[in-house]
Scaffold this active site. Structure first.
Site, PDB file in Angstrom:
ATOM      1  N   GLU A 171       0.903  -1.272  -0.098  1.00  0.00           N
ATOM      2  CA  GLU A 171       0.114  -0.029   0.187  1.00  0.00           C
ATOM      3  C   GLU A 171       0.726   1.151  -0.055  1.00  0.00           C
ATOM      4  O   GLU A 171       1.783   1.416   0.835  1.00  0.00           O
ATOM      5  CB  GLU A 171      -0.957   0.176   1.134  1.00  0.00           C
ATOM      6  CG  GLU A 171      -1.958   1.021   1.099  1.00  0.00           C
ATOM      7  CD  GLU A 171      -3.071   0.865   2.182  1.00  0.00           C
ATOM      8  OE1 GLU A 171      -3.459  -0.108   2.744  1.00  0.00           O
ATOM      9  OE2 GLU A 171      -3.449   2.066   2.615  1.00  0.00           O
ATOM     10  N   LYS A 201      -7.832  -1.413  10.931  1.00  0.00           N
ATOM     11  CA  LYS A 201      -7.130  -1.765   9.778  1.00  0.00           C
ATOM     12  C   LYS A 201      -5.979  -0.965   9.462  1.00  0.00           C
ATOM     13  O   LYS A 201      -4.750  -1.358   9.284  1.00  0.00           O
ATOM     14  CB  LYS A 201      -8.254  -1.650   8.608  1.00  0.00           C
ATOM     15  CG  LYS A 201      -7.391  -2.198   7.309  1.00  0.00           C
ATOM     16  CD  LYS A 201      -6.869  -1.317   6.470  1.00  0.00           C
ATOM     17  CE  LYS A 201      -6.518  -1.797   5.178  1.00  0.00           C
ATOM     18  NZ  LYS A 201      -5.497  -1.066   4.443  1.00  0.00           N
ATOM     19  N   ASP A 248       4.063 -14.691  11.227  1.00  0.00           N
ATOM     20  CA  ASP A 248       2.632 -15.374  10.799  1.00  0.00           C
ATOM     21  C   ASP A 248       1.761 -14.197  11.246  1.00  0.00           C
ATOM     22  O   ASP A 248       1.122 -14.065  12.076  1.00  0.00           O
ATOM     23  CB  ASP A 248       2.308 -16.624  11.471  1.00  0.00           C
ATOM     24  CG  ASP A 248       0.852 -17.262  10.840  1.00  0.00           C
ATOM     25  OD1 ASP A 248       0.207 -16.617  10.332  1.00  0.00           O
ATOM     26  OD2 ASP A 248       0.760 -18.306  11.288  1.00  0.00           O
ATOM     27  N   HIS A 263      -2.658  10.124   0.425  1.00  0.00           N
ATOM     28  CA  HIS A 263      -2.910   8.961   0.006  1.00  0.00           C
ATOM     29  C   HIS A 263      -3.099   9.104  -1.453  1.00  0.00           C
ATOM     30  O   HIS A 263      -1.965   8.252  -2.044  1.00  0.00           O
ATOM     31  CB  HIS A 263      -4.360   8.385   0.140  1.00  0.00           C
ATOM     32  CG  HIS A 263      -4.537   6.888   0.341  1.00  0.00           C
ATOM     33  ND1 HIS A 263      -3.980   6.103   1.399  1.00  0.00           N
ATOM     34  CD2 HIS A 263      -4.894   6.102  -0.896  1.00  0.00           C
ATOM     35  CE1 HIS A 263      -4.266   5.090   1.090  1.00  0.00           C
ATOM     36  NE2 HIS A 263      -4.912   4.940  -0.204  1.00  0.00           N
TER      37      HIS A 263
HETATM   38  C1  MEV Z   1      -5.997   2.716   4.972  1.00  0.00           C
HETATM   39  O1  MEV Z   1      -5.299   1.661   4.366  1.00  0.00           O
HETATM   40  C2  MEV Z   1      -6.290   2.951   6.403  1.00  0.00           C
HETATM   41  C3  MEV Z   1      -7.024   3.983   6.871  1.00  0.00           C
HETATM   42  O2  MEV Z   1      -8.665   3.757   6.464  1.00  0.00           O
HETATM   43  C4  MEV Z   1      -7.267   4.028   8.607  1.00  0.00           C
HETATM   44  C5  MEV Z   1      -8.157   4.661   9.154  1.00  0.00           C
HETATM   45  O3  MEV Z   1      -9.378   5.064   8.420  1.00  0.00           O
HETATM   46  O4  MEV Z   1      -8.076   4.979  10.080  1.00  0.00           O
HETATM   47  C6  MEV Z   1      -6.828   5.525   6.495  1.00  0.00           C
END
Ligand code: MEV
Length: 440
Positions: A85, A280, A296, A393
């Protein structure tokens, strides 16, 4: 043409590739070229990778990057990260740099206990089973001596075995619930070997135990396996600074930034849809280091998300508060890791990653990985509560879009400079690239 095959694993690598390309691809030569271009010319290295799994036909590369400037418990680290990513390594590096000048990350291992269970069916009275368990427990441990000797010499081993009555959930269902200390090993093989020996001893001893009827004697072991739920293999990591200092990374006051940040964390504590995405983001940092250090990541993911839902609702792993003009951001995260055994002694890049980290113990690696997760979470929340996530991003994604359209180095240089100020969107980049190409 049949799309199934018997005896595939017995074929040679080139026979496997031949079958795959002729069965599934129209342009067989192109498919073969793609598969082969990821082979390593170093035969020994290629063979090592071939032998990690069955039916290897090629290698799957992920970028291996590094995030410098992590200060954890007063020690500097450059953290290895394997991830695809675009923005993750950049975000981790930026957060690490920010906290470098504010005392860095404080991390503390709270516990390192791992769990394994023998699940079995017993047809009889629980009190009778309990008496048998009291008799057999020392034997369960002594029968494992060959497996546990080395681990015990280093200070680890079996911590305890409990008998658990699970008949409320399923009739006749019981467990041997065992706890282990596996030191620097992730311990899956050690734990599973102990559990399978427990199961064997349990059945053997039940067969000759005087206090059992014939029905009680017929203990039926369903399975013996470690648990990836490790709430007692836990590390705490935190950062803190004066609210004032936070103004250095935003256009608003430190107080306004901190309040909104804390609000965003509270939303993730209360709201499962948000909590999953919030966590995430933490796992972006965690998994990248877990993967780079040969651990792992599926086990880590499963355990972390179960922990996040431990009170019955899925919640944020991290927390934030403002107290006496101090902003504090922290999380507890379960991480069962190894720095010996498994891939750690086999995969050259994993060995390199561990050397880069100064050959950490499993406890130290827990702290490093937790810090990478918190850094990632800090960076994400900072963007989300200020500029929005897309600005950073998409800036990082710009190169992916340019590569998709096979931009030359010259085109890339021009467009990266142009998009320093312009908003990056897929269509804006494609338009700009087309314009450049028309001009040329
Ligand atoms: C993207 O990989 C992760 C985010 O969505 C985490 C979040 O929203 O806190 C930017």
């Amino acid at each position: 043409m049949s799309k199934t095959i018997a005896g595939f694993s017995k074929l040679s690598k080139s026979e496997k590739i031949d079958w795959i390309v002729k069965t599934y691809f129209s342009n067989t030569e192109n498919a073969k070229t793609i598969i082969r271009q990821y082979w390593n010319t170093n035969q020994k290295l290629q063979q090592l990778h071939d032998e990690f799994i069955e039916n290897t036909i090629t290698n799957y590369y992920l970028p291996f990057g590094v995030a410098p400037n992590f200060l954890i418990n007063g020690k500097h680290y450059t953290v290895p990260m394997a991830i695809e990513e675009s923005s993750v390594v950049a975000a981790a590096s930026k957060a690490a740099k920010f906290w470098l000048d504010r005392g860095g990350f404080k991390a503390e291992v709270l516990a390192t206990t791992k769990i394994g269970q023998v699940h079995f069916m017993f047809f009889g009275d629980f009190e009778t089973l309990k008496a048998f368990f009291d008799f057999v427990k020392p034997l369960l441990i002594t029968d494992c001596k060959d497996i546990t000797r080395n681990m015990e010499r280093r200070g680890g081993g079996i911590l305890d075995i409990e008998l658990i009555n699970k008949t409320d959930a399923i009739p006749n269902y019981y467990q041997l619930h065992a706890t282990f200390e596996t030191l620097d090993a992730m311990g899956a093989n050690f734990i599973n070997s102990c559990l399978e020996q427990f199961a064997k001893t349990l059945k053997e001893q039940a067969a000759i135990y005087d206090g059992f009827s014939d029905e009680e004697r017929a203990i039926d072991v369903v399975m013996s396996i470690l648990s990836n739920y490790v709430p007692d293999c836990l590390v705490r990591v935190s950062v803190s600074c004066s609210v004032e200092e936070l103004s250095e990374i935003t256009d608003v006051s430190g107080q306004a930034f901190a309040e909104k940040f804390v609000q965003a964390v509270k939303i993730a504590e209360a709201e499962p849809y948000r909590a999953v995405t919030h966590n995430k983001g933490i796992m972006n940092g965690v998994d990248a280091v877990v993967l780079a250090t040969g651990n792992d990541f599926r086990a880590i993911e499963a355990g972390v998300h179960a922990f996040a839902a431990r009170d019955g609702q899925y919640r944020s792993l991290s927390h934030a508060k403002i107290e006496d003009d101090t902003f504090t951001f922290w999380m507890d995260i379960p991480l069962a890791l190894g720095t010996v055994g498994g891939l750690t002694g086999l995969h050259p890049l994993v060995k390199l990653a561990l050397e880069l980290l100064g050959h950490p113990s499993a406890r130290e690696l827990m702290q490093i990985i937790a810090a990478a997760g918190l850094a990632q979470n800090f960076a994400a929340l900072k963007s989300l509560t200020t500029t929005g996530i897309q600005q950073g991003h998409m800036k990082m994604h710009l190169l992916n879009i340019l590569n998709q359209f096979e931009a030359t180095s010259e085109e890339k240089t021009k467009l990266i400079s142009q998009f320093q100020d312009d908003t990056v969107t897929h269509s804006a980049v494609v338009d700009a690239l087309n314009k450049l190409r028309i001009k040329a």
